[in-house]
Each structure stands twice: as structure tokens, then as C-alpha cells.
Scaffold this active site. Structure first.
Site, PDB file in Angstrom:
ATOM      1  N   ALA A  74      81.871  25.464  74.365  1.00  0.00           N
ATOM      2  CA  ALA A  74      82.879  25.565  72.986  1.00  0.00           C
ATOM      3  C   ALA A  74      82.263  24.705  72.044  1.00  0.00           C
ATOM      4  O   ALA A  74      82.396  23.652  71.978  1.00  0.00           O
ATOM      5  CB  ALA A  74      84.367  25.126  73.321  1.00  0.00           C
ATOM      6  N   SER A  75      81.983  25.438  70.925  1.00  0.00           N
ATOM      7  CA  SER A  75      81.102  24.773  69.718  1.00  0.00           C
ATOM      8  C   SER A  75      82.108  23.756  69.083  1.00  0.00           C
ATOM      9  O   SER A  75      83.198  23.922  68.922  1.00  0.00           O
ATOM     10  CB  SER A  75      80.312  25.801  68.740  1.00  0.00           C
ATOM     11  N   GLN A  76      81.373  23.095  68.552  1.00  0.00           N
ATOM     12  CA  GLN A  76      82.263  21.725  67.821  1.00  0.00           C
ATOM     13  C   GLN A  76      82.815  22.567  66.544  1.00  0.00           C
ATOM     14  O   GLN A  76      82.565  23.432  65.996  1.00  0.00           O
ATOM     15  CB  GLN A  76      80.953  20.742  67.142  1.00  0.00           C
TER      16      GLN A  76
END
Length: 413
Positions: A74-76
């Protein structure tokens, strides 16, 4: 007692704190993006981590390969927000996302396009696709299709798309992405240009040419298993593996020649090129990766390598230049003078090891000074061209980078 009932207030509070931070730091700039981030619950897409992790401003790894390296996450959140602002989504649009991941970004896109819009998101792994579908169902988002296939192919049956967003790194722009955009559409892709330097670039077709309308520093995990896959090679630079050189498909590296490189003769050069404390050096990195023959590469170093003096304060982003058995890297130190307004400054230096360390360090230093003196205040534009197009005329500050799919023209102007 219902654990969901107990969790909800804490999740709401943590989500509010995170989005408040993104607004304060101007990663979120528009009300519609802020509303989406405050509404779509990230923790439903990463159900196996604590709420504090789900709502921290950090990526959350969700899948690793056989070596333990992360291959999906899950991207920043601040990167997610930044890219949503770049994409400029409107209600009713048809969106294609490459790289479903947890499904969270697709959920945000689904919220932004509303009931009359639609989102298609693609991933290459069956378990990732199923996880994204579960997250979207849990969040009550029903206008998103999650497809199992190679994202480099796009998804022609749902085209044309008003917006296409790649949330995976690409070395080159797959032709299908451009072909499946609607007239007036926008493509947003994190492109690795040379070495490890990557930018999230928004392209639109202007008078028959794909030109940038903005870019931001951004790096994603590379595409896998397909047309635009971009494998990396990790080269240990010391016997204890405390410093690693990350190389890419467009670089040739002699791992044996670079093993234990820090035991070889050392040189150190300071450039007199300074930055204010919080100022980003991203455009210096971009210049170096364009101007130097082998680009600029990442060189992650563990704290123990710095603590025992193996390396000296290596610049933590793209930093290393290598050629044969010689390697240099960027470093920084406080500058002796302050800015006219009293702000602290730091100075870039170059440290080199190996038989040609002095010459290579001098080349890097010359390019840093050239950028600072002649190009530092200019804007940078990008253009996608076919490989068979006539190359643009030579010009100082204009570079062409060919990849297996297209030519990228990068110009300071």
C-alpha cells in the site's frame, strides 16, 4: 462486544490526523481529493496491520518475493495524495489504473469519479487481485473492476479512458497506454529515466505530441512479468553486505570489480554548491542521471556502515555513479556560511573509491557545478517520442533517453 464498533472511533481519529497532516504539508490541495481521503478507510485494505500502521504516512508491505524483498505494498499516503492531485480526476470519468495493489487507490478513484464514473484496475498476481476485491467490497465501493493481467497491455475492452494512472514504476511507456486514452485524456506514470532516478510525469497530447504538463519526484516498485518489466540487480559493495548498489536493466555492472570497493583508494571533492536545509535536490539528481554516461543509482547503506566509517554520510536518494571498478557517491556537510536571510545551508561533495576515483569524482563535480550555474533556475519538460522519430537537434540542457519502447526527451528551458 463488537470489535468493529470499538475500532471505528480510533480509525476515524487516526485517519483525520493523517489527512490533516497531508493538508498542512500541501500534498492535498483540492477539496475533492481531501474528501476522498477522509471518506475511504485505508485500514480496510490492509486488514492485517495495526491501525497505527494503516494510518501512518508510510508504505505498508503486503507481499514479498522468495528473497524477502517487497514486491507489492500500500503506497505511502502522501504519494497517493500527490498523484491524485496530478491526475486531476472529475466525476463521471472512466479511469484505468495499472497496479491494483491493495485496491485502496482504486477505491479513492472510484469515490472521485462517483456513481456515473468507472474505474478499471489491473494486477499480475491472483492473490493481489483477490485482496483488492475484498478491500473494495469491505469499503462498499462497487464501481471498480479488478482485472488479472499484465498492466502494460492496458484493458482495451473498457477503453477509451479519460485518465490512466500507473502506480507501478515503468522504464518506458507501453504503447497501449497511449492508444487507450480518450482525446484530451491524461497519462500519469512514474517513469524511471536512467539509473534509479524516477519522476511521476503527467502527459497530455498537445498538437500530436505527448508532452508533460507537470512532474514530481516519485519512485515505485517496477512492473513485473511483461512488456515493460524492469528487473533490478543488487550488488553488495562490502563483505558484510552493509552497503548495496542498486542497478537497473539499462546499466552494465561488474559486481566482482566493485566488491569491497571501500577498501580501495579514496578521494573527496567539495563542490561549493549549496542548498537550504529543507530544499530538495531532485533536479540536481535528474541532471546528473541525464548528463553522466551510466546515470545515477541508489546505494542504500546500513547505519553500521556509516558508524564504522565505511561510508561518509551518503546522500540517501539517488547518489552513486559507477564505471568499471570505480564508484563515487554524493555526500553533504554543513556549509561555512548561511543564506542572506540566515537560513542554514549544506554543501554537496563527491567521494570516490577505485583506480579512477579522481577522474570520475571530477566529472561528477563538474556536472554539479554546471547544473547549478546554468540550469538550476529553469523548468524541466518531458516528451515521449517514437524510437523511429528523427532525434531532436543537439542543444545544451536537452537530453534524449531511449528505452525499449520509446524515446524520452528531457529539456531544461
Amino acid at each position: 462486544m463488537n470489535s468493529d464498533t470499538l475500532e471505528a472511533p480510533s480509525a476515524d481519529r487516526l485517519r483525520s490526523q493523517l489527512i490533516d497532516h497531508l493538508v498542512q504539508t500541501e500534498r492535498v490541495r483540492t477539496p475533492h481529493v481531501e474528501e476522498a481521503l477522509r471518506t475511504v478507510p485505508r485500514h480496510l485494505f490492509v486488514p492485517n496491520v495495526p491501525l497505527e500502521t494503516a494510518y501512518g504516512n508510510t508504505p505498508v508491505d503486503t507481499k514479498t518475493d522468495e528473497s524477502g524483498a517487497s514486491i507489492s505494498c500500500a503506497s505511502q499516503p502522501d504519494i497517493v495524495a500527490m498523484m491524485l492531485e496530478q491526475l486531476d480526476v472529475h466525476p463521471g470519468q472512466n479511469i484505468l489504473e495499472l497496479g491494483a495493489g491493495t485496491g485502496f487507490n482504486a477505491g479513492l478513484l472510484g469515490y472521485l469519479v462517483g456513481e456515473k464514473g468507472h474505474v478499471t484496475t489491473i494486477d499480475v498476481d491472483d492473490d493481489i487481485v483477490h485482496g483488492a476485491r475484498r478491500g473494495l467490497a469491505a469499503a462498499g465501493i462497487h464501481n471498480v473492476d479488478v482485472i488479472l493481467k499484465d498492466g502494460a497491455l492496458g484493458h482495451a475492452s473498457n477503453a477509451p479512458y479519460d485518465r490512466i494512472e500507473a502506480t507501478v514504476g515503468a522504464h518506458g511507456v507501453p504503447h497501449a497506454w497511449l492508444e487507450q486514452l480518450a482525446p484530451g485524456g491524461r497519462l500519469l506514470a512514474p517513469l524511471r529515466l536512467r539509473g534509479s532516478v524516477s519522476r511521476s510525469i503527467a502527459f497530455e497530447n498537445q498538437d500530436g505530441a505527448w508532452r508533460s504538463v507537470g512532474s514530481q519526484m516519485n519512485t515505485f516498485m517496477p512492473l513485473r512479468r511483461g512488456i515493460a518489466d524492469d528487473p533490478r540487480v543488487f550488488v553488495p559493495l562490502d563483505p558484510d553486505h552493509t552497503v548495496t548498489l542498486v542497478t537497473n536493466a539499462d546499466q552494465t555492472v561488474d559486481a566482482d570489480a566493485l566488491s569491497d570497493i571501500f577498501r580501495q583508494p579514496r578521494t573527496e571533492v567539495w563542490t561549493d554548491v549549496t542548498f537550504r536545509g529543507p530544499e530538495s535536490a531532485e533536479y540536481l539528481e535528474l541532471w546528473l542521471t541525464c548528463a553522466l554516461p551510466n546515470g545515477l543509482s541508489r546505494m542504500p547503506a546500513k547505519n553500521e556502515a556509516i558508524g564504522k566509517g565505511l561510508v561518509t554520510a551518503p546522500y540517501p536518494s539517488s547518489t552513486a555513479v559507477f564505471a568499471g571498478g570505480t564508484l563515487t557517491y554524493l555526500t553533504r556537510r554543513p556549509y561555512a556560511k548561511t543564506a542572506p536571510d540566515g537560513a542554514a545551508l549544506y554543501e554537496f561533495g563527491v567521494i570516490g573509491h577505485g583506480p579512477d576515483a579522481k577522474a570520475l569524482a571530477a566529472d561528477v563535480t563538474d556536472q554539479i557545478r554546471t547544473w547549478s550555474q546554468a540550469f538550476r533556475t529553469l523548468d524541466v519538460a518531458f516528451e515521449i517520442q517514437p524510437l523511429d522519430a528523427a532525434p531532436p537537434a543537439p542543444k545544451h540542457g536537452r537530453f534524449t533517453v531511449d528505452n525499449p519502447l520509446n524515446r524520452i526527451v528531457i529539456e531544461w528551458k
